[in-house]
Design a protein around this motif. Structure first.
Motif, PDB file in Angstrom:
ATOM      1  N   ALA A 124       0.849  -1.191   0.000  1.00 48.42           N
ATOM      2  CA  ALA A 124       0.000   0.000   0.000  1.00 48.42           C
ATOM      3  C   ALA A 124       0.884   1.240   0.000  1.00 48.42           C
ATOM      4  O   ALA A 124       0.695   2.176   0.748  1.00 48.42           O
ATOM      5  CB  ALA A 124      -0.923  -0.002   1.215  1.00 48.42           C
ATOM      6  N   ASP A 125       1.922   1.217  -0.879  1.00 53.20           N
ATOM      7  CA  ASP A 125       2.966   2.216  -0.802  1.00 53.20           C
ATOM      8  C   ASP A 125       2.533   3.605  -1.247  1.00 53.20           C
ATOM      9  O   ASP A 125       3.154   4.580  -0.882  1.00 53.20           O
ATOM     10  CB  ASP A 125       4.195   1.773  -1.598  1.00 53.20           C
ATOM     11  CG  ASP A 125       3.847   1.358  -3.013  1.00 53.20           C
ATOM     12  OD1 ASP A 125       2.674   1.479  -3.392  1.00 53.20           O
ATOM     13  OD2 ASP A 125       4.755   0.922  -3.729  1.00 53.20           O
ATOM     14  N   ALA A 126       1.476   3.720  -2.061  1.00 55.18           N
ATOM     15  CA  ALA A 126       1.041   5.041  -2.506  1.00 55.18           C
ATOM     16  C   ALA A 126       0.080   5.637  -1.487  1.00 55.18           C
ATOM     17  O   ALA A 126      -0.970   5.073  -1.236  1.00 55.18           O
ATOM     18  CB  ALA A 126       0.362   4.937  -3.866  1.00 55.18           C
ATOM     19  N   PRO A 127       0.431   6.787  -0.864  1.00 54.23           N
ATOM     20  CA  PRO A 127      -0.482   7.388   0.112  1.00 54.23           C
ATOM     21  C   PRO A 127      -1.852   7.664  -0.497  1.00 54.23           C
ATOM     22  O   PRO A 127      -2.870   7.452   0.129  1.00 54.23           O
ATOM     23  CB  PRO A 127       0.235   8.680   0.501  1.00 54.23           C
ATOM     24  CG  PRO A 127       1.671   8.441   0.181  1.00 54.23           C
ATOM     25  CD  PRO A 127       1.663   7.552  -1.021  1.00 54.23           C
ATOM     26  N   VAL A 128      -1.865   8.148  -1.744  1.00 51.40           N
ATOM     27  CA  VAL A 128      -3.120   8.381  -2.460  1.00 51.40           C
ATOM     28  C   VAL A 128      -3.009   7.703  -3.821  1.00 51.40           C
ATOM     29  O   VAL A 128      -2.046   7.895  -4.545  1.00 51.40           O
ATOM     30  CB  VAL A 128      -3.390   9.892  -2.645  1.00 51.40           C
ATOM     31  CG1 VAL A 128      -4.646  10.105  -3.479  1.00 51.40           C
ATOM     32  CG2 VAL A 128      -3.530  10.575  -1.287  1.00 51.40           C
ATOM     33  N   LEU A 129      -3.999   6.888  -4.152  1.00 56.39           N
ATOM     34  CA  LEU A 129      -4.015   6.211  -5.446  1.00 56.39           C
ATOM     35  C   LEU A 129      -4.621   7.144  -6.485  1.00 56.39           C
ATOM     36  O   LEU A 129      -5.605   7.828  -6.220  1.00 56.39           O
ATOM     37  CB  LEU A 129      -4.832   4.922  -5.356  1.00 56.39           C
ATOM     38  CG  LEU A 129      -4.376   3.899  -4.313  1.00 56.39           C
ATOM     39  CD1 LEU A 129      -5.378   2.756  -4.230  1.00 56.39           C
ATOM     40  CD2 LEU A 129      -2.997   3.368  -4.638  1.00 56.39           C
ATOM     41  N   GLU A 130      -4.038   7.145  -7.680  1.00 53.39           N
ATOM     42  CA  GLU A 130      -4.543   7.997  -8.750  1.00 53.39           C
ATOM     43  C   GLU A 130      -4.507   7.235 -10.065  1.00 53.39           C
ATOM     44  O   GLU A 130      -3.479   6.704 -10.471  1.00 53.39           O
ATOM     45  CB  GLU A 130      -3.711   9.274  -8.861  1.00 53.39           C
ATOM     46  CG  GLU A 130      -4.236  10.261  -9.885  1.00 53.39           C
ATOM     47  CD  GLU A 130      -3.529  11.596  -9.835  1.00 53.39           C
ATOM     48  OE1 GLU A 130      -3.927  12.503 -10.594  1.00 53.39           O
ATOM     49  OE2 GLU A 130      -2.571  11.732  -9.033  1.00 53.39           O
ATOM     50  N   ALA A 131      -5.652   7.190 -10.734  1.00 59.96           N
ATOM     51  CA  ALA A 131      -5.741   6.541 -12.044  1.00 59.96           C
ATOM     52  C   ALA A 131      -7.018   7.008 -12.726  1.00 59.96           C
ATOM     53  O   ALA A 131      -8.050   7.200 -12.073  1.00 59.96           O
ATOM     54  CB  ALA A 131      -5.754   5.018 -11.911  1.00 59.96           C
ATOM     55  N   ALA A 132      -6.919   7.204 -14.043  1.00 62.40           N
ATOM     56  CA  ALA A 132      -8.068   7.611 -14.857  1.00 62.40           C
ATOM     57  C   ALA A 132      -8.758   8.854 -14.297  1.00 62.40           C
ATOM     58  O   ALA A 132      -9.979   8.994 -14.378  1.00 62.40           O
ATOM     59  CB  ALA A 132      -9.068   6.464 -14.982  1.00 62.40           C
ATOM     60  N   GLY A 133      -7.985   9.751 -13.683  1.00 64.90           N
ATOM     61  CA  GLY A 133      -8.541  10.986 -13.159  1.00 64.90           C
ATOM     62  C   GLY A 133      -9.233  10.849 -11.819  1.00 64.90           C
ATOM     63  O   GLY A 133      -9.827  11.813 -11.323  1.00 64.90           O
ATOM     64  N   VAL A 134      -9.146   9.673 -11.201  1.00 62.08           N
ATOM     65  CA  VAL A 134      -9.768   9.438  -9.898  1.00 62.08           C
ATOM     66  C   VAL A 134      -8.685   9.440  -8.824  1.00 62.08           C
ATOM     67  O   VAL A 134      -7.612   8.842  -9.001  1.00 62.08           O
ATOM     68  CB  VAL A 134     -10.523   8.095  -9.872  1.00 62.08           C
ATOM     69  CG1 VAL A 134     -11.091   7.819  -8.473  1.00 62.08           C
ATOM     70  CG2 VAL A 134     -11.637   8.095 -10.899  1.00 62.08           C
ATOM     71  N   LEU A 135      -8.960  10.109  -7.716  1.00 62.47           N
ATOM     72  CA  LEU A 135      -8.080  10.099  -6.556  1.00 62.47           C
ATOM     73  C   LEU A 135      -8.742   9.289  -5.457  1.00 62.47           C
ATOM     74  O   LEU A 135      -9.901   9.544  -5.105  1.00 62.47           O
ATOM     75  CB  LEU A 135      -7.818  11.523  -6.055  1.00 62.47           C
ATOM     76  CG  LEU A 135      -7.098  12.476  -7.010  1.00 62.47           C
ATOM     77  CD1 LEU A 135      -7.028  13.874  -6.408  1.00 62.47           C
ATOM     78  CD2 LEU A 135      -5.700  11.968  -7.322  1.00 62.47           C
ATOM     79  N   LEU A 136      -8.014   8.311  -4.918  1.00 67.64           N
ATOM     80  CA  LEU A 136      -8.550   7.453  -3.864  1.00 67.64           C
ATOM     81  C   LEU A 136      -7.581   7.483  -2.692  1.00 67.64           C
ATOM     82  O   LEU A 136      -6.401   7.153  -2.845  1.00 67.64           O
ATOM     83  CB  LEU A 136      -8.719   6.026  -4.377  1.00 67.64           C
ATOM     84  CG  LEU A 136      -9.565   5.080  -3.516  1.00 67.64           C
ATOM     85  CD1 LEU A 136     -11.043   5.479  -3.620  1.00 67.64           C
ATOM     86  CD2 LEU A 136      -9.390   3.639  -3.974  1.00 67.64           C
TER      87      LEU A 136
END
Length: 226
Positions: A124-136
């Motif tokens: 879970a190394d990314a503090p915030v996930l980002e793909a296809a313009g979505v931030l999670l």
């Protein structure tokens, strides 16, 4: 995210499993040492909740922890015990546990410790996930697109998070069931399609492409940005 709960007290194991499920995690249960090690060998887990006093194996949960750690150095292990002593805590941590929780405990504290361990886990190394313009944001379990907050149920979040952690790769329906539900799932066969539809409606933005692509015969894909 998928969690293995190892607890010989069937009532407590069910309470923990239900609490994790309501929080959006898929949870499997093992009631003794051999069953826990078999499940750990067969399935891929993001975290293990492990009772110290386990039947079926010499050394109980401590030995299970050692064996699990030999097989995987990065899966977080939260150890549960009714023995509140410094010596036992040190032994558990030395055996490979990442955190320690003494029984009886509040479910809110258990869930907080699970969230904390998930944030620290290498996968879970990314503090915030980002793909296809979505931030999670896994820390707050919130999603945004085009500056808009997107309300998600626990299960919708679990499905979207798994897709985003695998952005750029096709994810099959069976993979989503494995990671967002659990091994006891016996529900309707189109449950994945149903939740994909829910997510598409919530993620839709005028003038922007769909976030989740369908690859017929294979599964679902969220494209990598750029």
């Amino acid at each position: 995210m998928r969690i293995l709960v190892v607890e010989d007290d069937a009532r407590l194991a069910d309470v923990v499993r239900r609490a994790l499920g309501e929080a959006g995690y898929a949870a499997d249960v093992a009631h003794d040492g051999p069953a826990a090690l078999e499940a750990f060998e067969v399935e891929t887990y993001d975290l293990v909740v492990l009772d110290l006093m386990l039947p079926g194996i010499a050394g109980g949960g401590m030995e299970v922890c050692r064996v699990m750690r030999r097989h995987s150095s990065d899966v977080p292990i939260l150890m549960l015990t009714a023995l509140d002593s410094l010596r036992r805590k040190v032994e558990g941590l030395d055996a490979g546990a990442d955190d320690y929780l003494v029984k009886p405990f509040h479910l809110s504290e258990l869930l907080a410790r699970v969230r904390a361990l998930m944030r620290r886990a290498p996968r879970a190394d990314a503090p915030v996930l980002e793909a296809a313009g979505v931030l999670l944001d896994p820390a707050t379990r919130t999603a945004h697109r085009a500056g808009r907050s997107i309300p998600l149920t626990a299960k919708e979040y679990a499905v979207l998070e798994y897709l985003m952690r695998n952005a750029g790769h096709v994810v099959s329906s069976s993979q989503l069931i494995d990671h967002a539900w659990d091994t006891n799932y016996q529900g309707v066969s189109n449950v994945v399609q149903t939740y994909i539809r829910y997510l598409r409606v919530k993620l839709a933005e005028p003038g922007l492409p769909e976030v989740i692509e369908t690859r017929r015969g294979y599964g679902y894909l969220i494209a990598v940005d750029g």
